[in-house]
Design an enzyme around this catalytic site. Structure first.
Site, PDB file in Angstrom:
ATOM      1  CB  CYS A 152       3.307   4.356  -1.450  1.00 19.13           C
ATOM      2  SG  CYS A 152       1.908   5.389  -0.919  1.00 19.13           S
ATOM      3  CG  HIS A 196       4.233   1.166   3.605  1.00 24.51           C
ATOM      4  ND1 HIS A 196       3.767   1.076   2.308  1.00 24.51           N
ATOM      5  CD2 HIS A 196       3.663   2.277   4.122  1.00 24.51           C
ATOM      6  CE1 HIS A 196       2.947   2.086   2.072  1.00 24.51           C
ATOM      7  NE2 HIS A 196       2.874   2.819   3.149  1.00 24.51           N
ATOM      8  CE  LYS A 226       5.151   9.248  14.497  1.00 23.65           C
ATOM      9  NZ  LYS A 226       5.146   8.393  13.299  1.00 23.65           N
ATOM     10  CD  GLU A 270       0.352  -2.904  -3.035  1.00 31.87           C
ATOM     11  OE1 GLU A 270       1.148  -3.820  -2.786  1.00 31.87           O
ATOM     12  OE2 GLU A 270      -0.844  -3.098  -3.295  1.00 31.87           O
ATOM     13  CG  HIS A 276      -0.318   6.776  -6.176  1.00 34.50           C
ATOM     14  ND1 HIS A 276       0.319   5.623  -6.570  1.00 34.50           N
ATOM     15  CD2 HIS A 276      -0.327   6.749  -4.818  1.00 34.50           C
ATOM     16  CE1 HIS A 276       0.681   4.934  -5.506  1.00 34.50           C
ATOM     17  NE2 HIS A 276       0.307   5.594  -4.435  1.00 34.50           N
ATOM     18  CD1 TRP A 317      -8.629   9.021   3.352  1.00 35.07           C
ATOM     19  CD2 TRP A 317      -6.582   9.720   2.783  1.00 35.07           C
ATOM     20  NE1 TRP A 317      -7.964   7.958   2.802  1.00 35.07           N
ATOM     21  CE2 TRP A 317      -6.711   8.345   2.440  1.00 35.07           C
ATOM     22  CE3 TRP A 317      -5.379  10.368   2.510  1.00 35.07           C
ATOM     23  CZ2 TRP A 317      -5.673   7.625   1.837  1.00 35.07           C
ATOM     24  CZ3 TRP A 317      -4.350   9.647   1.916  1.00 35.07           C
ATOM     25  CH2 TRP A 317      -4.498   8.283   1.592  1.00 35.07           C
ATOM     26  CB  ILE A 362       4.443   7.793  -5.547  1.00 33.59           C
ATOM     27  CG1 ILE A 362       4.505   6.350  -6.044  1.00 33.59           C
ATOM     28  CG2 ILE A 362       3.005   8.175  -5.255  1.00 33.59           C
ATOM     29  CD1 ILE A 362       3.887   6.125  -7.414  1.00 33.59           C
ATOM     30  NE  ARG A 381       2.308  13.101  17.691  1.00 36.34           N
ATOM     31  CZ  ARG A 381       3.201  13.706  16.930  1.00 36.34           C
ATOM     32  NH1 ARG A 381       3.479  13.217  15.729  1.00 36.34           N
ATOM     33  NH2 ARG A 381       3.834  14.781  17.325  1.00 36.34           N
ATOM     34  CD  GLU A 408       4.403  15.181  -2.522  1.00 36.41           C
ATOM     35  OE1 GLU A 408       3.965  14.806  -1.410  1.00 36.41           O
ATOM     36  OE2 GLU A 408       3.990  14.712  -3.603  1.00 36.41           O
TER      37      GLU A 408
END
Length: 758
Positions: free
Chosen positions: A727, A695, A18, A665, A641, A562, A432, A15, A485
């Site tokens: 989101c 974001h 990233k 959104e 959502h 997904w 969300i 990665r 979460e």
């Protein structure tokens, strides 16, 4: 016979992509270090190609998004970003306070930034193709520059209809629907492309790869006329290898007459391209690019079938290039490091590196290489063995009846029962689902997985995080709370780890957008729920407050879309298996006293086929899968959502899902998405408006939030409106989240008072 591969994942073995992006954004490395790191990744990508395929593409490593790169190349930079200042402007467009809208690339989970065309005055700003071609040429590597076609670029773009200035610009953007407008912008875009092609020719470039997946959409005659004119002009400069993917081309006869050197076909998404080649033949003067290796699925190809297919295609076309069916960036880099996967499953998998090896093997086998022939036979034998079947699960799906897909009480009656219990105010506020996954949270999860934290210690840590987030939400004044979460890495992966018939990887990362990565699970067998998945955390959170806490589930369509899913049974059957497992969880949550359950379906739209003629079948089973898992008591309020999708075209199917509340959104599109609900006659469901863009690190002020809510109140009755971010908040920092939510709640409270006093 040659091989071609394209779209290799730029993420890197560990990665690196990233890390480079995020370190640059944080100021830990400067621009020179950032560019040097990206150049190392470029070399790594090309080296993977060189080891396996004959034709090597360049211009494949974007610093954020290749559609954004194309917009910058064309100088399609909205005026709100000012003069172009290199990476500063580039990343402002990508993730700044007034960033471009983000949505899904065709029917995939890759997000692209939607180009905004304010006018038709475009010019060549930056020739990415030429720069990268020279980069590899200096290394002694001959590459084929790759570019998104002018036609597909325009089909992905929006034009500015109206702009309202102020502290938070309100934009009305729309897809280009009418012929005159399309031709106007097409001519502007095409003029710049001609310059790009001229510069490449002057540099000595002979060939170019052009990606044109929009040719798989249902096109009008005038659009095909423009496409023909476009390729007639561009082919004067360079030999064009044309790539289409994700579906069959919409008009085979017009496609094969395009004046290009090579025509690409996706031969795995469906059988239509192959049947057309068989039925109508293929022109003698063109090369056929056969997309036989699936770029979207992780399963090993049945090499025996692929060899026979390429041999058949060689009878229709004088020259055949063996290729992947679509870009490989939908796949993880390599299956090699996945040492914890079941050995029998791992043997059946092929990620991006392994797909390159498959291309090489097919070519070698056709050319008579004995080692390749042995590999073809070995894989054929391996794939003939059944794997992952659970008869009891299949029996449950087989016994489903129509009444299993319908809630027992109509919405208008349900909503009264729910409000009697919940007693929510006007414009109720919520989030969300997820809250910041801090370094502390990630470290605890890693230590737990590595055995450094015992299960008891980890559970105690998660409880502490839940208690903290409940208190924060109560202090902010939110009306409906969530548990945060903290125990979840990803909204799909979390459930995949707890469901039978699904495997997860440790290193199988895929880019979704920017630096955001996720690990798609692998549905290899029949899906079932061995035990409750969310009950412990949700009920603990609810025990800490008098306010309702939402149960948080990921919906069956999103888990399916997904994930990499098995291909030996119909897709809808997999969706129903997942839905039945989730229904068991819904019943457990209800019985434990949870009054609101959110079943997220952000992938509901993106799974739709490209051609609308195929929509009725897909949406029929997608709607039914959601309704199956949400068949709750009438007193239980079901939320869903969705984000970053084009809703206007599918609003009818969304309504059929029969939820009670949907959150969407609406921040990047500045409320434009509300037009979908405005134009739908009879919309009566509650809707949560995404009032700020999670974001972006920017903290929204109350004025910007109010503008979106006021836009919403012009479209829908205020009694239907909820207020929430667009989101989940897991990628943000607490110092951003708390003030943003405070502004959101205060804005809602102020509006409530004003509305009550009127």
């Amino acid at each position: 016979m040659k091989t071609l591969a394209y779209g290799f994942p730029k993420l890197g073995e560990k990665r690196e992509f990233k890390s480079l992006l995020e370190n640059f954004w944080k100021g830990k490395i400067d621009e020179t270090q950032f560019v040097d790191g990206m150049n190392n990744l470029r070399r790594w990508m090309v080296e993977n190609y060189r080891q396996n395929v004959d034709m090597i593409p360049s211009n494949e490593l974007s610093y954020y998004d290749f559609v954004l790169d194309t917009a910058v190349m064309l100088s399609a930079i909205p005026s709100r970003f000012g003069q172009y200042e290199g990476l500063k402007t580039y990343f402002e467009m990508a993730r700044g306070k007034y960033a471009l809208e983000m949505t899904k690339y065709f029917n995939t989970n890759y997000h692209y930034l939607v180009p905004e065309l304010e006018n038709a005055e475009l010019k060549l700003l930056k020739n990415y193709l030429l720069e990268e071609y020279r980069f590899f040429k200096a290394m002694g590597v001959e590459t084929i520059p790759k570019i998104l076609s002018p036609f597909t670029f325009l089909k992905l773009s929006k034009v500015l209809k109206r702009k309202e200035e102020g502290p938070f610009p309100i934009l009305e953007l729309s897809k280009i629907e009418d012929q005159a407008t399309f031709e106007k912008y097409f001519n502007a875009v095409f003029g710049v492309y001609e310059e790009v092609f001229k510069e490449l020719k002057e540099e000595g470039v002979k060939e170019v790869l052009v990606e044109d997946p929009a040719l798989c959409l249902e096109l009008k005659d005038y659009e095909w006329d423009l496409v023909e004119e476009m390729y007639s002009c561009l082919s004067k400069y360079l030999d064009i290898y044309l790539l289409t993917y994700y579906d069959s081309v919409s008009d085979y006869q017009r496609y094969i007459k395009l004046p290009v050197k090579a025509l690409g076909f996706d031969l795995v998404s469906n059988r239509e391209n192959l049947e057309n080649i068989r039925r109508f033949g293929f022109p003698e003067d063109k090369v056929l690019i056969a997309g036989v290796i699936n770029g979207r699925q992780v399963w090993r190809a049945c090499l025996d079938e692929k060899v026979r297919l390429v041999e058949e295609l060689s009878k229709h076309a004088k020259d055949v290039i063996i290729a992947n069916s679509c870009p490989l960036f939908h796949l993880p880099v390599s299956v090699e490091p996945e040492n914890e996967l079941d050995a029998e499953l791992k043997e059946r998998l092929a990620f991006a590196k392994e797909k390159l090896f498959e291309l090489r093997t097919i070519k070698s086998a056709i050319e008579g290489d004995q080692q390749a022939r042995l590999e073809v036979e070995r894989v054929k034998k391996l794939l003939s063995i059944k794997f992952g079947e659970v008869p009891e699960v299949r029996e449950k799906v087989k016994n489903l009846r129509e009444e299993d897909f319908v809630r027992d009480v109509p919405y208008q009656e349900r909503i009264k029962l729910q409000q009697d219990i919940l007693k929510l105010p006007l414009l109720p506020t919520t989030t969300i689902g997820s809250f910041p996954q801090t370094e502390e949270v990630r470290r605890a999860r890693t230590e737990y997985r590595n055995g450094k934290l015992s299960p008891e210690e980890y559970e105690r840590f998660i409880k502490e995080q839940i208690e903290k987030v409940i208190r924060i939400q109560e202090d902010i004044g939110l009306d409906v709370l969530v548990h945060g979460e903290f125990e979840r890495t990803d909204m799909v992966e979390f459930f995949a780890e707890k469901l039978g018939g699904i495997a997860t990887t440790k290193h199988g990362w895929v880019l979704s957008y920017g630096s955001r990565v996720y690990r798609p699970p692998i549905i290899y067998g029949d899906v079932y729920r061995p035990e409750p998945m969310t009950l412990k955390e949700i009920t603990y959170a609810q025990s800490l407050t008098q306010k309702p806490v939402k149960g948080m589930l990921t919906g069956p369509v999103t888990i399916l879309n997904w994930s990499y899913y098995r291909e030996d049974i119909p897709k809808e059957e997999i969706a129903y298996q997942i839905a039945l497992a989730l229904l068991e969880e819904v019943k457990d949550l209800e019985n434990a006293g949870i009054k609101i359950i959110q079943i997220d379906e952000p992938a509901f739209r993106e799974g739709a086929p490209l051609k609308k003629r195929d929509w009725p079948h897909y949406f029929s089973w997608a709607v039914k899968a959601f309704r199956l898992c949400s068949k709750a008591k009438p007193q239980t309020q079901i939320h869903t959502h969705m984000c970053y999708s084009e809703f206007n075209e599918v609003i009818e199917y969304i309504y059929q899902m029969d939820f009670d509340v949907i959150s969407i959104e609406a921040s990047r599109s500045k409320g434009e998405i509300l037009s979908a609900f405005e134009n739908f006659k009879g919309w009566d469901r509650q809707i949560g408006i995404g009032v700020y863009d999670i974001h972006s690190p920017a903290i929204p002020d109350k004025n910007s939030i109010r503008q979106i809510l006021e836009r919403a109140m012009k479209v829908l009755p205020v009694e239907l409106l909820w207020v929430n971010p667009d989101c989940g908040l897991k990628t943000r920092r607490w110092e951003e989240v708390v003030p943003a939510l405070k502004n959101m709640v205060e804005c809602a409270e102020e509006l409530r008072k004003e509305l009550v006093s009127v």
